[in-house]
Design a protein around this motif. Structure first.
Motif, PDB file in Angstrom:
ATOM      1  N   THR A  74       0.827  -1.203   0.000  1.00  0.00           N
ATOM      2  CA  THR A  74       0.000   0.000   0.000  1.00  0.00           C
ATOM      3  C   THR A  74       0.864   1.257   0.000  1.00  0.00           C
ATOM      4  OG1 THR A  74      -1.691  -1.197   1.223  1.00  0.00           O
ATOM      5  CG2 THR A  74      -1.857   1.185   1.219  1.00  0.00           C
ATOM      6  N   ALA A  75       1.831   1.308   0.906  1.00  0.00           N
ATOM      7  CA  ALA A  75       2.670   2.503   0.998  1.00  0.00           C
ATOM      8  C   ALA A  75       3.560   2.654  -0.237  1.00  0.00           C
ATOM      9  CB  ALA A  75       3.520   2.439   2.257  1.00  0.00           C
ATOM     10  N   THR A  76       4.107   1.551  -0.708  1.00  0.00           N
ATOM     11  CA  THR A  76       4.994   1.627  -1.873  1.00  0.00           C
ATOM     12  C   THR A  76       4.238   2.034  -3.118  1.00  0.00           C
ATOM     13  OG1 THR A  76       6.390  -0.082  -0.913  1.00  0.00           O
ATOM     14  CG2 THR A  76       6.645   0.329  -3.252  1.00  0.00           C
ATOM     15  N   LEU A  77       3.075   1.452  -3.330  1.00  0.00           N
ATOM     16  CA  LEU A  77       2.317   1.793  -4.531  1.00  0.00           C
ATOM     17  C   LEU A  77       1.787   3.224  -4.486  1.00  0.00           C
ATOM     18  CD1 LEU A  77       0.413  -1.517  -5.276  1.00  0.00           C
ATOM     19  CD2 LEU A  77       2.386  -0.558  -6.457  1.00  0.00           C
ATOM     20  N   THR A  78       1.553   3.751  -3.290  1.00  0.00           N
ATOM     21  CA  THR A  78       1.112   5.140  -3.191  1.00  0.00           C
ATOM     22  C   THR A  78       2.211   6.082  -3.673  1.00  0.00           C
ATOM     23  OG1 THR A  78      -0.312   4.597  -1.327  1.00  0.00           O
ATOM     24  CG2 THR A  78       0.253   6.912  -1.610  1.00  0.00           C
ATOM     25  N   ALA A  79       3.405   5.943  -3.109  1.00  0.00           N
ATOM     26  CA  ALA A  79       4.497   6.849  -3.474  1.00  0.00           C
ATOM     27  C   ALA A  79       5.028   6.560  -4.868  1.00  0.00           C
ATOM     28  CB  ALA A  79       5.616   6.736  -2.452  1.00  0.00           C
ATOM     29  N   LEU A  80       5.267   5.303  -5.148  1.00  0.00           N
ATOM     30  CA  LEU A  80       5.844   4.940  -6.441  1.00  0.00           C
ATOM     31  C   LEU A  80       4.857   5.159  -7.585  1.00  0.00           C
ATOM     32  CD1 LEU A  80       8.600   3.867  -7.242  1.00  0.00           C
ATOM     33  CD2 LEU A  80       7.633   1.578  -7.256  1.00  0.00           C
ATOM     34  N   GLY A  81       3.594   4.909  -7.318  1.00  0.00           N
ATOM     35  CA  GLY A  81       2.581   5.103  -8.353  1.00  0.00           C
ATOM     36  C   GLY A  81       2.497   6.550  -8.791  1.00  0.00           C
ATOM     37  N   TYR A  82       2.539   7.461  -7.842  1.00  0.00           N
ATOM     38  CA  TYR A  82       2.479   8.879  -8.197  1.00  0.00           C
ATOM     39  C   TYR A  82       3.734   9.288  -8.949  1.00  0.00           C
ATOM     40  CZ  TYR A  82       1.868  13.860  -8.034  1.00  0.00           C
ATOM     41  OH  TYR A  82       1.731  15.169  -8.389  1.00  0.00           O
ATOM     42  N   PHE A  83       4.897   8.799  -8.502  1.00  0.00           N
ATOM     43  CA  PHE A  83       6.149   9.144  -9.172  1.00  0.00           C
ATOM     44  C   PHE A  83       6.169   8.616 -10.606  1.00  0.00           C
ATOM     45  CE2 PHE A  83      10.674   8.262 -10.118  1.00  0.00           C
ATOM     46  CZ  PHE A  83      11.139   9.566 -10.092  1.00  0.00           C
ATOM     47  N   ILE A  84       5.684   7.406 -10.812  1.00  0.00           N
ATOM     48  CA  ILE A  84       5.646   6.837 -12.171  1.00  0.00           C
ATOM     49  C   ILE A  84       4.661   7.617 -13.045  1.00  0.00           C
ATOM     50  CG2 ILE A  84       4.931   4.792 -13.476  1.00  0.00           C
ATOM     51  CD1 ILE A  84       6.269   3.109 -11.294  1.00  0.00           C
ATOM     52  N   LEU A  85       3.542   8.033 -12.458  1.00  0.00           N
ATOM     53  CA  LEU A  85       2.598   8.873 -13.205  1.00  0.00           C
ATOM     54  C   LEU A  85       3.263  10.174 -13.642  1.00  0.00           C
ATOM     55  CD1 LEU A  85      -0.391   9.458 -14.088  1.00  0.00           C
ATOM     56  CD2 LEU A  85      -0.595  10.631 -11.880  1.00  0.00           C
ATOM     57  N   PHE A  86       4.028  10.771 -12.755  1.00  0.00           N
ATOM     58  CA  PHE A  86       4.749  11.993 -13.079  1.00  0.00           C
ATOM     59  C   PHE A  86       5.756  11.754 -14.207  1.00  0.00           C
ATOM     60  CE2 PHE A  86       8.398  14.848 -12.273  1.00  0.00           C
ATOM     61  CZ  PHE A  86       7.772  16.063 -12.455  1.00  0.00           C
ATOM     62  N   VAL A  88       5.703   9.326 -16.511  1.00  0.00           N
ATOM     63  CA  VAL A  88       4.997   9.000 -17.756  1.00  0.00           C
ATOM     64  C   VAL A  88       4.439  10.264 -18.393  1.00  0.00           C
ATOM     65  CG1 VAL A  88       2.938   7.832 -18.668  1.00  0.00           C
ATOM     66  CG2 VAL A  88       4.501   6.612 -17.173  1.00  0.00           C
ATOM     67  N   LEU A  89       3.861  11.142 -17.597  1.00  0.00           N
ATOM     68  CA  LEU A  89       3.362  12.408 -18.138  1.00  0.00           C
ATOM     69  C   LEU A  89       4.503  13.258 -18.688  1.00  0.00           C
ATOM     70  CD1 LEU A  89       0.611  13.458 -15.573  1.00  0.00           C
ATOM     71  CD2 LEU A  89       0.295  12.769 -17.952  1.00  0.00           C
ATOM     72  N   MET A  97       2.437  18.875 -19.449  1.00  0.00           N
ATOM     73  CA  MET A  97       3.319  19.305 -18.367  1.00  0.00           C
ATOM     74  C   MET A  97       3.759  20.771 -18.548  1.00  0.00           C
ATOM     75  SD  MET A  97       3.496  16.735 -16.418  1.00  0.00           S
ATOM     76  CE  MET A  97       4.930  16.555 -15.422  1.00  0.00           C
ATOM     77  N   ALA A  98       3.729  21.270 -19.770  1.00  0.00           N
ATOM     78  CA  ALA A  98       4.158  22.646 -20.020  1.00  0.00           C
ATOM     79  C   ALA A  98       3.012  23.654 -19.900  1.00  0.00           C
ATOM     80  CB  ALA A  98       4.780  22.745 -21.415  1.00  0.00           C
ATOM     81  N   THR A 107       2.164  22.990 -15.093  1.00  0.00           N
ATOM     82  CA  THR A 107       1.601  21.764 -14.506  1.00  0.00           C
ATOM     83  C   THR A 107       2.705  20.834 -14.009  1.00  0.00           C
ATOM     84  OG1 THR A 107      -0.212  21.936 -16.079  1.00  0.00           O
ATOM     85  CG2 THR A 107       0.006  19.858 -14.924  1.00  0.00           C
ATOM     86  N   GLY A 108       3.789  20.713 -14.754  1.00  0.00           N
ATOM     87  CA  GLY A 108       4.892  19.835 -14.367  1.00  0.00           C
ATOM     88  C   GLY A 108       5.498  20.224 -13.041  1.00  0.00           C
ATOM     89  N   LEU A 109       5.681  21.529 -12.826  1.00  0.00           N
ATOM     90  CA  LEU A 109       6.243  21.992 -11.551  1.00  0.00           C
ATOM     91  C   LEU A 109       5.265  21.763 -10.414  1.00  0.00           C
ATOM     92  CD1 LEU A 109       8.559  23.332 -10.081  1.00  0.00           C
ATOM     93  CD2 LEU A 109       7.538  25.554 -10.626  1.00  0.00           C
ATOM     94  N   LEU A 110       3.984  21.998 -10.676  1.00  0.00           N
ATOM     95  CA  LEU A 110       2.975  21.745  -9.644  1.00  0.00           C
ATOM     96  C   LEU A 110       2.938  20.269  -9.251  1.00  0.00           C
ATOM     97  CD1 LEU A 110       0.667  22.914  -7.927  1.00  0.00           C
ATOM     98  CD2 LEU A 110      -0.869  22.268  -9.785  1.00  0.00           C
ATOM     99  N   LEU A 111       2.973  19.379 -10.261  1.00  0.00           N
ATOM    100  CA  LEU A 111       2.979  17.937  -9.962  1.00  0.00           C
ATOM    101  C   LEU A 111       4.250  17.518  -9.229  1.00  0.00           C
ATOM    102  CD1 LEU A 111       1.450  16.421 -13.224  1.00  0.00           C
ATOM    103  CD2 LEU A 111       0.364  16.690 -10.998  1.00  0.00           C
ATOM    104  N   ALA A 112       5.377  18.162  -9.559  1.00  0.00           N
ATOM    105  CA  ALA A 112       6.621  17.860  -8.848  1.00  0.00           C
ATOM    106  C   ALA A 112       6.543  18.319  -7.402  1.00  0.00           C
ATOM    107  CB  ALA A 112       7.797  18.520  -9.560  1.00  0.00           C
TER     108      ALA A 112
END
Length: 155
Positions: A74-86, A88-89, A97-98, A107-112
């Motif tokens: 649960t914890a790994t997929l939460t953090a890693l899932g968001y990072f992978i989404l970032f 991929v985008l 993202m621009a 948008t890219g900076l906000l997601l980061a």
């Protein structure tokens, strides 16, 4: 001299045909003499079983492993899932993202920047599941193993 009606050869099939069953010489009683009462086995002393099996065979260990596994996933997929989404985008949708969300904030900076609270959320989720599910099982196993160790030391 006595007469033995059994066949002269030692082989007896497991299932005798009907015609040979009438010549079966085995007695139907177990005692040597029919008037003797059957010999009873001595009763076994009652065995005291501990209320819980020893720790090595305990099902709580299996439950603890699965709860800990669920917690990690649960914890790994939460953090890693968001990072992978970032990532991929960033790789496949650079125009998204621009785009500007507000004046001068892409948008890219906000997601980061949102990645830091998402990591905190993953840590909080990990601690919550640890306190709620994993720690009570581990405490119960720890207490039971202490009781088992005292019981073994008393023997």
């Amino acid at each position: 001299m006595s007469y033995d009606p059994s066949p002269s050869y030692p082989y007896r099939p497991a299932q005798q045909p009907q015609q040979y069953r009438q010549y079966d010489s085995s007695p139907s009683y177990e005692a040597t003499y029919p008037w003797q009462p059957p010999i009873a086995d001595p009763p076994e002393p009652p065995r005291r079983r501990p209320p819980h099996p020893p720790l090595g065979h305990h099902s709580d260990l299996r439950i603890l492993r699965s709860a800990y596994r669920w917690q990690r996933r649960t914890a790994t997929l939460t953090a890693l899932g968001y990072f992978i989404l970032f990532l991929v985008l960033s790789a496949f949708a650079p125009s998204v993202m621009a785009d500007d969300v507000t004046d001068g904030l892409p948008t890219g900076l906000l997601l980061a920047l949102i990645q830091i609270p998402v990591t905190w959320l993953a840590i909080a989720l990990y601690e919550h599941t640890a306190r709620r599910y994993v720690d009570p099982i581990a405490d119960r196993i720890r207490k039971q193993s202490a009781v088992d160790a005292k019981r073994e030391a008393a023997r």
